[in-house]
Scaffold this active site. Sequence first.
Site, PDB file in Angstrom:
ATOM      1  CG  LEU A 247      -3.494  46.920  31.280  1.00  0.00           C
ATOM      2  CD1 LEU A 247      -3.629  45.502  31.273  1.00  0.00           C
ATOM      3  CD2 LEU A 247      -3.768  48.556  31.161  1.00  0.00           C
TER       4      LEU A 247
ATOM      5  NE  ARG B  22      -1.891  54.709  43.796  1.00  0.00           N
ATOM      6  CZ  ARG B  22      -1.339  54.979  42.784  1.00  0.00           C
ATOM      7  NH1 ARG B  22      -2.136  55.052  41.761  1.00  0.00           N
ATOM      8  NH2 ARG B  22      -0.695  54.596  41.659  1.00  0.00           N
TER       9      ARG B  22
ATOM     10  CB  SER C  39      -3.155  52.666  24.295  1.00  0.00           C
ATOM     11  OG  SER C  39      -4.576  53.503  24.327  1.00  0.00           O
ATOM     12  NE  ARG C  40      -9.308  47.932  26.496  1.00  0.00           N
ATOM     13  CZ  ARG C  40      -8.900  47.376  27.894  1.00  0.00           C
ATOM     14  NH1 ARG C  40      -8.244  48.202  28.570  1.00  0.00           N
ATOM     15  NH2 ARG C  40      -8.937  46.747  28.110  1.00  0.00           N
TER      16      ARG C  40
ATOM     17  CE  LYS D  45       2.514  47.872  44.457  1.00  0.00           C
ATOM     18  NZ  LYS D  45       1.721  49.521  44.311  1.00  0.00           N
TER      19      LYS D  45
END
Length: 328
Positions: free
Chosen positions: A72, A163, A34-35, A95
């Site tokens: 991601l 989304r 993770s960042r 996906k």
Amino acid sequence: MLRFGILSTAKIGRELVVPAIQDAENCVVTAFASRDLAKARALSDRFGAPHAFGSYEEMLASDVIDAVYIPLPTSQHVEWSIKAAEAGKHVLCEKPMALKASEIETLIAARDRNKVLISEAFMVTYAPVWLKVRELLREKAIGELKHVQGAFTYFNRDPSNMRNIPELGGGALPDIGVYPTITTRFVTEKEPLKVQAKVERDPGFGTDIYSSIKADFGSFELTFYIATQMAARQIMVFHGTEGYIEVKSPFNANRWGAEEIEVANQNHATSQIFRFPDSRQYKRQVETFARAAKGEKAEVVMLENSLRNQKFIDAIYRAGGHDGWEAV
């Protein structure tokens, strides 16, 4: 054991894929990246992984992993899949793998150049329910297939959700439109020739939120609708000359409803119910991927398949901009 590194701390990984890898017989979670190193360490502690990295690059450069799982945001899938391939790691990527077909062509070149496996995480293609539908269609259990009907909808107007953010690859077609397309192609083993579509966008978000699609496969038609601002629904029906197959929980097996299909005869006088309790499609996905990564014979979603599915989605977008047919 194939050693997985998890590239990010995204929800789908935490809740579905990482537990599936832990449950699998031939792979294991070795590291999280993770960042934010604290987040990576927290998940490593939670799942018993021995390594945590404060950057994606650091994990890819390490020799403690053989493969990466990438959950991601969609807009970053291609970039990090290529970086992982160039580091010599196999890639299982959520996906949609990409947002246009040309990007998948770039991934195919990266795969071949680095001699690694890159696969799009379409868990449905590993589910016993969909393998059974394919078997029934091959056996002509419903005669000649004439029409496929589908729907996949949910309601989400959260402006912070990826989304609903175009820059992150948001939109209904990339998120859920890929499911009626991949499953129809998977079980019929045929490709669409042309499509018609109506595509609506949210005036504020700018993402596509509703699509109604008609696709011509030559010997049968597929019609389906998807939406991100409608009441939740999932259904897929395969209608033939001698009967039909209805998939009760087609995409979110168990979480949506029972994993089962109904096969009815021509006059609907008799029907059979096939149930698939505890099929654990995510576990089957990672186990199959691990076998393929080790060079064993295994049916995984190859990038060439992903390319054809993305060409289908690209054609839907183009068709949404005009009346009439659009070639796939």
